[in-house]
Design a protein around this motif. Structure first.
Motif, PDB file in Angstrom:
ATOM      1  N   ALA A   1       0.827  -1.203   0.000  1.00 16.78           N
ATOM      2  CA  ALA A   1       0.000   0.000   0.000  1.00 16.78           C
ATOM      3  C   ALA A   1       0.864   1.256   0.000  1.00 16.78           C
ATOM      4  N   GLU A   2       1.950   1.237   0.745  1.00 14.63           N
ATOM      5  CA  GLU A   2       2.852   2.392   0.777  1.00 14.63           C
ATOM      6  C   GLU A   2       3.540   2.589  -0.569  1.00 14.63           C
ATOM      7  N   TYR A   3       3.928   1.472  -1.194  1.00 15.70           N
ATOM      8  CA  TYR A   3       4.526   1.540  -2.534  1.00 15.70           C
ATOM      9  C   TYR A   3       3.545   2.165  -3.525  1.00 15.70           C
ATOM     10  N   GLU A   4       2.292   1.697  -3.505  1.00 15.02           N
ATOM     11  CA  GLU A   4       1.287   2.212  -4.437  1.00 15.02           C
ATOM     12  C   GLU A   4       1.036   3.695  -4.196  1.00 15.02           C
ATOM     13  N   ARG A   5       1.018   4.093  -2.916  1.00 20.69           N
ATOM     14  CA  ARG A   5       0.832   5.511  -2.601  1.00 20.69           C
ATOM     15  C   ARG A   5       1.974   6.357  -3.169  1.00 20.69           C
ATOM     16  N   ALA A   6       3.208   5.842  -2.976  1.00 18.69           N
ATOM     17  CA  ALA A   6       4.364   6.581  -3.471  1.00 18.69           C
ATOM     18  C   ALA A   6       4.357   6.673  -4.987  1.00 18.69           C
TER      19      ALA A   6
END
Length: 256
Positions: A247-252
């Motif tokens: 989820a953090e990767y997708e946000r970034a």
């Protein structure tokens, strides 16, 4: 070997649940600030040799984390083999009556108090500490009866009162199924049965524990009065942690 687990009524003790058959997972987990690690061989494919190596992993750390093994069933042969490894505790599922609890105690005690077969294994340092281990084995591990059905809760007082049962462990998932409210954690009927078991443990003066796999459920179980907890399960923590990173990767990536 022989780490002491603080399972006194009213005292706090926290561990976690392992279902991945890996000595490395056991070692990393045991290095954390935990009182015990519970290795599940009831619902996994973990074999005896793997359990032995996982216990070695736990003992390789500088911590005092103890090893508890949940066995597949109340089986005197399997219990004997697990105890010969030198674990610090056994957790036996689906104990529903005092008679079953007495059979459990019979299985883990050496003669003349019980029927455990006498042999020189890792627990007795492969025979070099044989006589001393046999004479004092009962003090080197804890015996925990798991109550996880409506019938078990109904007989909880008699189960908890059996000499040789050191603690009881409430299995909420199976209990919810037994009550026909599977996974309905807010269910009144489920929580009445849980609170009944906790109240009985208080009256009999025996510690009671449970497993909580989601953070949201910890506060409820603490309020209900449990003495010791297995918090989190390795597979769930692995999945949740990985999902958080995804989820953090997708946000970034969206911000690029």
């Amino acid at each position: 070997m022989d780490h002491q687990i603080n399972l006194e009524r009213g005292e706090e003790s926290v561990g976690t649940w392992i279902s991945i058959g890996s000595p490395a997972v056991a070692e990393v987990t045991a290095s954390l600030d935990l009182d015990f690690v519970a290795i599940d061989v009831e619902h996994t494919t973990i074999g005896l040799e793997t359990v032995e190596n996982m216990v070695r992993g736990i003992e390789a750390t500088d911590s005092e984390t103890a090893s508890i093994v949940r066995v597949p069933w109340n089986d005197n042969v399997y219990l004997k083999r697990i105890l010969d490894i030198g674990v610090d505790g056994v957790l036996v599922p689906m104990i529903e009556t005092a008679e079953e609890a007495r059979e459990l105690v019979e299985a883990v005690r050496y003669p003349p108090a019980g029927g455990r077969g006498i042999g020189s294994g890792r627990a007795s340092e492969y025979g070099s500490n044989f006589q001393n281990y046999v004479e004092n084995a009962e003090d080197s591990f804890v015996t925990i009866a798991q109550i996880e059905s409506q019938r078990g809760v109904e007989n909880a007082r008699e189960i908890a009162s059996v000499d040789g049962i050191d603690a009881i462990f409430l299995g909420a998932a199976d209990l919810s199924g037994s009550l026909d409210v599977f996974a309905e954690w807010e269910s009144d009927v489920l929580n009445r049965h849980i609170e009944q078991a906790v109240a009985i443990s208080d009256e009999v003066d025996i510690p009671i524990g449970t497993l909580v796999t989601d953070k949201g459920g910890i506060e409820r179980r603490v309020r209900q009065g449990f003495d010791f907890f297995a918090v989190g399960k390795d597979t769930a923590v692995l999945a949740d942690g990985t999902n958080e990173m995804i989820a953090e990767y997708e946000r970034a990536m969206e911000e690029e």
